[in-house]
Write a protein that holds these residues in place. Structure first.
Motif, PDB file in Angstrom:
ATOM      1  N   VAL A 137       1.008  -1.326   0.060  1.00  0.00           N
ATOM      2  CA  VAL A 137      -0.010   0.060   0.132  1.00  0.00           C
ATOM      3  C   VAL A 137       0.890   1.254  -0.134  1.00  0.00           C
ATOM      4  N   LYS A 139       0.202   5.653  -0.455  1.00  0.00           N
ATOM      5  CA  LYS A 139      -1.108   6.550  -0.626  1.00  0.00           C
ATOM      6  C   LYS A 139      -2.349   5.854  -0.573  1.00  0.00           C
ATOM      7  N   ASN A 140      -3.220   6.218  -1.590  1.00  0.00           N
ATOM      8  CA  ASN A 140      -4.476   5.487  -1.501  1.00  0.00           C
ATOM      9  C   ASN A 140      -4.509   4.252  -2.242  1.00  0.00           C
TER      10      ASN A 140
END
Length: 285
Positions: A137, A139-140
Motif C-alpha cells: 500500500v 498513498k491510496n
C-alpha cells in the motif's frame, strides 16, 4: 624514362622514410596501442556484461531491467574505450567529452520524467522494498505486485483491477508492505454491555484465542479493557498468526468470540433510538 621516374620515386620514398623514422615509429606505436585498446575494450565489455548478467540473474532481477542495465554498462565501456583510443592517437578528447556531456545533459532534460522512472525502477530492484507477489500500500493505492518494469510497476487489486504506476511515484511515497514479514498481529475490538463482568469477558476472549490452533502461542496474546463508551465497554484483543492466513483467522475468531459471549449470556450492545409519545398532548389536539 619511366624506369628512371620509378627509381626516383622509390628513392624519394626511401629517403623520406629514413628522415621520418621516429615519426613513423611513433604513429605505428600509437596505432598498435589503439588497436589493442579497442580489442581489450570489446572483450572487457563482453566479460563484464556476462558477469553483470550472472549477478542480476542470481538476484532474480526482472529480465527487462537486467537487459537494460547490461546494455547501459556495455555502452559506457564502449564509449570510454573510444575516448581512450582517440587519446592514444594524439587526438584531443577534451572537446569530445564536452560535446558528449552537453548531449547527455540535453537528452537528460528532454527525458527527465522517463529517466527518473528508470532510476526509481533500479532503486526498487536494488533495495527491494517490494517484490513480485507481495501485497503493498502507498498513498491510496493497494494491491499485489505483478511485475516491476523499467519505467513502471504493475499491481492487481483485491477486486481484480490492474493498476500501472510510474516507478518515481512509488519511491517518492511511503510504502507499507503487508507480506514481507512471515507473521502479523490481528486486533479485535469487542463491545459488551456494562452489565457484563470484566474479568469474565477477558477470560472468554483469551480462551477463544488460546483454543484456536492457527494463533501463534509463542507470541503475545493480549486482552484488555480499552475504553468506556456511552453505551458499552470497549475491549481490545490481540494475537498473532501467519501472514498468509491472517484474514481467515480474523474472520473465524470474530465468529467464535460472538458464539462464546452468547453462550455466557454476555450482551453485545448496539445503539438504540427510543421514541416517547405524549398521549395527553396528542389527545388534546
Amino acid at each position: 624514362m619511366q624506369e628512371f621516374n620509378v627509381i626516383n620515386n622509390i628513392n624519394y620514398v626511401r629517403n623520406w622514410v629514413e628522415n621520418h623514422q621516429k615519426i613513423l615509429l611513433k604513429y605505428i606505436i600509437h596505432i598498435i596501442s589503439a588497436i589493442i585498446i579497442i580489442i581489450t575494450g570489446i572483450f572487457s565489455s563482453r566479460i563484464i556484461s556476462k558477469i553483470f548478467h550472472t549477478i542480476l540473474h542470481n538476484r532474480k532481477i526482472d529480465n527487462t531491467i537486467s537487459d537494460f542495465l547490461i546494455m547501459i554498462s556495455k555502452y559506457i565501456i564502449i564509449t570510454t574505450t573510444i575516448i581512450i583510443t582517440l587519446g592514444s592517437l594524439g587526438i584531443q578528447t577534451t572537446s569530445i567529452i564536452a560535446i558528449l556531456g552537453a548531449a547527455g545533459m540535453a537528452v537528460g532534460l528532454a527525458l527527465q520524467g522517463s529517466l527518473s522512472n528508470v532510476a526509481a525502477g533500479v532503486l526498487l530492484i536494488i533495495f527491494s522494498p517490494l517484490r513480485i507477489g507481495e501485497y503493498v500500500v502507498f498513498k491510496n493505492i493497494a494491491g499485489t505486485v505483478l511485475k516491476i518494469h523499467v519505467f513502471y510497476t504493475t499491481l492487481k487489486t483485491l477486486d481484480g483491477k490492474i493498476i500501472i504506476i510510474p516507478n518515481n511515484k512509488i519511491t517518492s511515497n511511503n510504502i507499507i508492505n503487508y507480506s514481507r514479514e512471515p507473521c502479523r498481529r490481528n486486533e479485535f475490538i469487542i463491545n459488551v454491555s456494562y452489565d457484563a463482568n470484566v474479568d469474565l469477558v477477558i477470560k472468554i476472549l483469551k480462551d477463544v484465542m488460546y483454543n484456536e490452533p492457527r494463533v501463534l502461542k509463542d507470541k503475545d496474546i493480549i486482552v484488555g479493557l480499552n475504553k468506556l463508551e456511552f453505551y458499552s465497554m470497549n475491549f481490545i484483543a490481540r494475537c498473532w498468526s501467519n501472514t498468509n492466513i491472517l484474514n481467515t483467522v480474523y474472520w473465524d475468531l470474530m465468529i467464535k468470540f460472538k458464539q462464546a459471549l452468547d453462550d455466557n449470556n454476555i450482551i453485545l450492545p448496539y445503539k438504540k433510538l427510543n421514541v416517547y409519545i405524549n398521549k395527553k398532548k396528542y389527545n388534546k389536539k
